[in-house]
Design a protein around this motif. Structure first.
Motif, PDB file in Angstrom:
ATOM      1  N   LEU A  76       0.867  -1.030   0.175  1.00  0.00           N
ATOM      2  CA  LEU A  76      -0.053  -0.060   0.070  1.00  0.00           C
ATOM      3  C   LEU A  76       0.857   1.304  -0.061  1.00  0.00           C
ATOM      4  N   SER A  77       0.503   2.301  -0.938  1.00  0.00           N
ATOM      5  CA  SER A  77       1.296   3.546  -0.898  1.00  0.00           C
ATOM      6  C   SER A  77       0.408   4.428  -0.187  1.00  0.00           C
ATOM      7  N   LEU A  78       0.777   5.396   0.370  1.00  0.00           N
ATOM      8  CA  LEU A  78       0.104   6.479   1.054  1.00  0.00           C
ATOM      9  C   LEU A  78      -1.252   6.673   0.259  1.00  0.00           C
ATOM     10  N   ALA A  79      -0.948   7.286  -0.985  1.00  0.00           N
ATOM     11  CA  ALA A  79      -1.996   7.548  -1.905  1.00  0.00           C
ATOM     12  C   ALA A  79      -3.103   6.453  -2.050  1.00  0.00           C
ATOM     13  N   GLN A  80      -2.925   5.174  -2.287  1.00  0.00           N
ATOM     14  CA  GLN A  80      -3.493   4.295  -2.447  1.00  0.00           C
ATOM     15  C   GLN A  80      -4.348   4.092  -1.048  1.00  0.00           C
ATOM     16  N   ALA A  81      -3.778   4.046   0.081  1.00  0.00           N
ATOM     17  CA  ALA A  81      -4.547   3.834   1.480  1.00  0.00           C
ATOM     18  C   ALA A  81      -5.514   5.114   1.524  1.00  0.00           C
ATOM     19  N   ARG A  82      -5.125   6.329   1.139  1.00  0.00           N
ATOM     20  CA  ARG A  82      -6.058   7.499   1.258  1.00  0.00           C
ATOM     21  C   ARG A  82      -7.351   7.270   0.232  1.00  0.00           C
ATOM     22  N   ARG A  83      -6.882   6.657  -0.677  1.00  0.00           N
ATOM     23  CA  ARG A  83      -8.116   6.347  -1.698  1.00  0.00           C
ATOM     24  C   ARG A  83      -9.160   5.254  -1.098  1.00  0.00           C
ATOM     25  N   LEU A  84      -8.452   4.227  -0.594  1.00  0.00           N
ATOM     26  CA  LEU A  84      -9.171   3.407  -0.172  1.00  0.00           C
ATOM     27  C   LEU A  84     -10.110   3.720   1.227  1.00  0.00           C
ATOM     28  N   GLN A  85      -9.364   4.749   1.970  1.00  0.00           N
ATOM     29  CA  GLN A  85     -10.184   5.294   3.052  1.00  0.00           C
ATOM     30  C   GLN A  85     -11.504   5.978   2.543  1.00  0.00           C
ATOM     31  N   LEU A  86     -11.154   6.938   1.438  1.00  0.00           N
ATOM     32  CA  LEU A  86     -12.229   7.621   1.022  1.00  0.00           C
ATOM     33  C   LEU A  86     -13.409   6.695   0.596  1.00  0.00           C
ATOM     34  N   ALA A  87     -13.001   5.774  -0.239  1.00  0.00           N
ATOM     35  CA  ALA A  87     -14.023   4.651  -0.675  1.00  0.00           C
ATOM     36  C   ALA A  87     -14.877   3.923   0.633  1.00  0.00           C
ATOM     37  N   ALA A  88     -14.021   3.793   1.686  1.00  0.00           N
ATOM     38  CA  ALA A  88     -14.649   3.133   2.687  1.00  0.00           C
ATOM     39  C   ALA A  88     -15.818   3.918   3.468  1.00  0.00           C
ATOM     40  N   GLU A  89     -15.298   5.339   3.595  1.00  0.00           N
ATOM     41  CA  GLU A  89     -16.151   6.068   4.272  1.00  0.00           C
ATOM     42  C   GLU A  89     -17.485   6.650   3.365  1.00  0.00           C
ATOM     43  N   GLN A  90     -17.246   6.428   2.080  1.00  0.00           N
ATOM     44  CA  GLN A  90     -18.343   6.680   0.881  1.00  0.00           C
ATOM     45  C   GLN A  90     -19.326   5.513   1.210  1.00  0.00           C
ATOM     46  N   GLY A  91     -18.758   4.179   1.238  1.00  0.00           N
ATOM     47  CA  GLY A  91     -19.615   3.195   1.148  1.00  0.00           C
ATOM     48  C   GLY A  91     -19.975   2.566   2.694  1.00  0.00           C
ATOM     49  N   ALA A  92     -19.572   3.410   3.720  1.00  0.00           N
ATOM     50  CA  ALA A  92     -19.838   2.957   5.052  1.00  0.00           C
ATOM     51  C   ALA A  92     -19.479   1.563   5.350  1.00  0.00           C
ATOM     52  N   ALA A  93     -18.206   1.308   5.009  1.00  0.00           N
ATOM     53  CA  ALA A  93     -17.727   0.059   5.216  1.00  0.00           C
ATOM     54  C   ALA A  93     -16.280   0.148   6.087  1.00  0.00           C
ATOM     55  N   SER A  94     -15.844  -0.934   6.444  1.00  0.00           N
ATOM     56  CA  SER A  94     -14.673  -1.066   7.087  1.00  0.00           C
ATOM     57  C   SER A  94     -13.549  -2.132   6.370  1.00  0.00           C
ATOM     58  N   LEU A  95     -12.210  -1.463   6.194  1.00  0.00           N
ATOM     59  CA  LEU A  95     -11.355  -2.185   5.505  1.00  0.00           C
ATOM     60  C   LEU A  95     -10.288  -2.570   6.549  1.00  0.00           C
ATOM     61  N   ILE A  96     -10.236  -3.848   6.754  1.00  0.00           N
ATOM     62  CA  ILE A  96      -9.074  -4.324   7.751  1.00  0.00           C
ATOM     63  C   ILE A  96      -7.909  -4.781   7.084  1.00  0.00           C
ATOM     64  N   VAL A  97      -6.904  -4.285   6.944  1.00  0.00           N
ATOM     65  CA  VAL A  97      -5.503  -4.379   6.314  1.00  0.00           C
ATOM     66  C   VAL A  97      -4.853  -5.090   7.273  1.00  0.00           C
ATOM     67  N   LEU A  98      -4.444  -6.602   6.685  1.00  0.00           N
ATOM     68  CA  LEU A  98      -3.406  -7.622   7.687  1.00  0.00           C
ATOM     69  C   LEU A  98      -2.024  -7.430   7.062  1.00  0.00           C
ATOM     70  N   ARG A  99      -1.164  -7.043   7.886  1.00  0.00           N
ATOM     71  CA  ARG A  99       0.408  -6.742   7.384  1.00  0.00           C
ATOM     72  C   ARG A  99       1.295  -7.595   8.223  1.00  0.00           C
ATOM     73  N   LYS A 100       2.509  -8.017   7.793  1.00  0.00           N
ATOM     74  CA  LYS A 100       3.346  -8.436   8.469  1.00  0.00           C
ATOM     75  C   LYS A 100       4.104  -7.329   9.475  1.00  0.00           C
ATOM     76  N   PRO A 101       4.346  -7.601  10.481  1.00  0.00           N
ATOM     77  CA  PRO A 101       5.075  -6.649  11.353  1.00  0.00           C
ATOM     78  C   PRO A 101       6.335  -6.101  10.828  1.00  0.00           C
ATOM     79  N   ALA A 102       6.412  -4.646  10.526  1.00  0.00           N
ATOM     80  CA  ALA A 102       7.615  -4.059   9.958  1.00  0.00           C
ATOM     81  C   ALA A 102       7.567  -2.803  10.138  1.00  0.00           C
TER      82      ALA A 102
END
Lengths: 481, 223
Positions: B134-160
């Motif tokens: 995920l880049s910063l811009a992509q995350a922002r885009r997903l965040q906006l889409a999530a707010e628009q669709g009243a949904a939540s996105l759970i991103v699972l990543r390796k600790p780093a």
């Protein structure tokens, strides 16, 4: 009284070429190099029908020519008839360029000839083909009058028969030798011919003359083959120029989809599957795309979006020269219901979302999960087509047949990992076993293949689902996420 | 309160710490100790980032929340899960399998596209996304889409060490004998840096180690 309208479309092949950029004279030539169809610009330059190619080229150097295609002409005529079928119940084709419309049954619906004509006129304008027409008391009378471009619109039988009697023999369907024979006898109009006694005519002329006159008069029954509405939708358009970029295909495609959606709307139907074929000039086999919608759509915008998603995945080896859109079956439209007080923000329904995802990612990439009544972990979870329960409900509503045995809910087994590894991997690290064993034996009591399952935790704190085979080998089969 | 302060407050020129609004609508996580620290639970919409190893209980911690999200009748979407999801476990946890979609995209771009479409459509309640880049811009885009669709996105990543993303909530999970230790890396409208130990004893007694004194566990080594 019977009343027919004959509609002649003299320049179908020319008119169906989408709007040209500038005023270009355009003509269609047949195999004998005679011009059979012209556009308005060509006529303005002094070119007439029946002229030979050489003369036409001499008159107008930049004349654009199209070959006459019998099949295409027939298709176009058929499609006009299908469009007009919405207005008139009885339409018969008269190839190559005419349609018989039986009006007497329709006048009551439209409250007279004027009301009918207003509706028909609008439909013809929307189609955009040039036409000439005439009414007549028999199909052949209407045709004869329409050939003279009289554009008569009346239900008055005396007026119509007077016009018919004035008609020259050229407008009739009699063969040329017969016409010449009659002319030598001093018979120039149909009126003169009809005044003669039939018995006399039958003695001197072929029976075809008598049979024609009988049908023209209405003395003989003239059977017409009325069309039936086609079950699906099938249309082909030839592109004006070859298109290599799939994005540019949007414009011609959307016009095709508009036509489809008109037809769907008229029938109050939906379709679930379209076949879009891209044809190439070099005889390379056409690419056929199956565009599906799980919920069923009729709106052209939605179909366009689904088609575009498929098209943008496509690499074209050569430019596309023609587009064809087919849809085999229409399904009746279902009313979509939604909660009234639920202030949801949904712009798509779940099935629409599935169609969208499938269009871009491919059929296999989306699935659902179902729980089977099985004790073996690899059999208990089964991938299903996405939202299969909703889809099957949809289908069931369509078929109006309940009858399916209600599925008994499957009770999930107590403790199972969140993820099952597709192929178990050998255990290579120390683990702490916290519970087990749970012995699972494959169906049919294959004791050699039975497995003892344990739950274990490794040093990193991961919870693993392990099994031990009969030969005391250890495998990791799942992950308790 | 003096008249000047009242006037400034009315004109929204003055900001007071004690009447702070919650930055998001919280939905109970099903674990009381977690709810207490997170101001009521996980956000009902927007991005939630989990930095976690696989198999330590990262999904179990989310299950009560996912079940509540799904209760509205909207879909739960799993994008690129690490292995075959098990129907038994999900059904036993109360997830409705009829409203579950699994998407296996071919690459990272397709994965993000699918996530965005799901979030934007408004017919999905929650989307789980495994190991995206995920880049910063992509995350922002997903965040906006999530707010628009009243949904939540759970991103699972390796600790780093990641760049901080524009998320509503970011948690780092580590395994503990009794359950999980949750560190709040970032919380919109709240303090970060808190560590909560949550116990799985109540929900998943079989997946907790007993007291170390009573450790009578066997140790098996691959042979």
């Amino acid at each position: 009284m019977a009343l027919y309208l004959y509609l002649q479309l003299p320049s179908l092949l020319v008119d169906c070429v989408s709007p040209l950029p500038a005023k270009v004279p355009l003509a269609v030539a047949d195999a004998q190099h005679r011009l059979v169809q012209l556009n308005a610009e060509a006529a303005a330059r002094g070119i007439t029908l029946g002229m030979s190619l050489g003369t036409a080229a001499a008159l107008c150097a930049d004349l654009q020519l199209l070959p006459y295609q019998t099949e295409r002409q027939q298709q176009l005529l058929q499609s006009v008839a299908q469009q007009l079928y919405q207005l008139t119940a009885d339409i018969a084709l008269d190839p190559p360029d005419g349609l018989y419309l039986r009006l007497c049954a329709m006048l009551r619906l439209y409250r007279g000839l004027n009301g009918y004509w207003q509706v028909l006129y609008k439909a013809l304008q929307a189609l955009g083909y040039r036409y000439q027409f005439s009414c007549g008391t028999t199909p052949l009378a209407a045709k004869c009058l329409a050939r003279q471009q009289l554009n008569l619109l009346s239900a008055d039988s005396t007026g119509l028969s007077a016009a018919l009697k004035r008609s020259p023999l050229v407008a009739s369907e009699l063969s040329l030798p017969l016409q010449q024979q009659l002319k030598r006898l001093g018979i120039n109009t149909l009126g003169q011919l009809l005044a003669l006694a039939p018995a006399e005519l039958s003695r001197r002329f072929e029976p075809e003359l008598l049979s024609y006159l009988g049908r023209l008069n209405g003395d003989f029954y003239h059977a017409l083959n009325y069309i039936q509405p086609a079950p699906g939708f099938s249309r082909y358009i030839e592109l004006l120029y070859d298109i290599a970029d799939t994005r540019v295909l949007t414009a011609p495609l959307s016009s095709l989809l508009q036509q489809l959606s008109m037809q769907l709307k008229q029938r109050d139907a939906l379709c679930y599957q379209l076949q879009l074929s891209l044809h190439f000039r070099s005889g390379r086999p056409a690419i056929v795309l199956a565009v599906g919608s799980a919920q069923g759509e009729y709106l052209p915008e939605r179909w366009l979006m689904l088609c575009q998603l498929q098209l943008c995945r496509l690499k074209l080896a050569e430019p596309v020269s023609g587009l064809e859109l087919n849809c085999d079956d229409f399904k009746p439209r279902q009313a979509q219901t939604a909660a009234l007080f639920d202030n949801s923000v949904a712009t798509l329904s779940p099935l629409q979302l599935v169609s969208l995802l499938e269009a871009r990612l491919g059929r296999g990439a989306i699935s659902s999960l179902s729980l089977q009544n099985q004790h073996l972990p690899e059999l208990a979870s089964r991938r299903q087509p996405p939202l299969w329960t909703q889809q099957s409900q949809h289908q069931k509503q369509q078929n109006q047949s309940g009858g399916g045995a209600a599925l008994k809910p499957v009770i999930p087994l107590a403790l199972r990992p969140a993820f099952i590894l597709p192929s178990p991997r050998p255990l290579t690290e120390p683990v702490e076993i916290t519970s087990g064993p749970e012995r699972l034996c494959p169906n049919g009591w294959q004791l050699a293949a039975q497995r003892d399952y344990f739950i274990g935790r490794n040093r990193k704190g991961q919870w693993l689902w392990l099994y031990r085979t009969v030969s005391q080998q250890w495998f990791v089969h799942g992950l308790f996420s | 309160m003096s008249a000047i302060i009242a006037q400034l407050t009315r004109r929204q020129l003055l900001w007071q710490g004690n009447n702070q609004q919650a930055a998001y609508q919280a939905l109970s996580s099903g674990f009381a100790e977690l709810d207490a620290r997170l101001g009521g639970g996980f956000p009902a919409t927007g991005l939630i980032e989990l930095q976690t190893d696989a198999g330590i209980g990262e999904l179990r911690v989310m299950l009560p929340y996912l079940k509540q999200q799904q209760a509205s009748g909207r879909l739960l979407v799993l994008i690129a899960p690490p292995a075959e999801p098990c129907a038994d476990m999900l059904a036993a946890a109360g997830i409705n399998l009829d409203a579950l979609l699994i998407i296996s995209p071919a690459n990272n771009n397709a994965m993000l596209w699918a996530a965005e479409q799901c979030l934007h459509s408004g017919c999905c309640a929650s989307v789980l996304l495994w190991q995206p880049q995920l880049s910063l811009a992509q995350a922002r885009r997903l965040q906006l889409a999530a707010e628009q669709g009243a949904a939540s996105l759970i991103v699972l990543r390796k600790p780093a060490q990641y760049l901080s993303l524009p998320v509503n909530l970011s948690l780092a999970l580590t395994a503990k004998a009794q359950g999980l230790s949750v560190k709040v890396l970032k919380r919109k409208g709240g303090w970060a840096g808190e560590v909560v130990n949550i116990s799985m004893q109540q929900h998943w007694p079989a997946l907790c180690l007993a007291d170390s004194s009573a450790a009578t566990a066997l140790t098996a080594v691959a042979g």
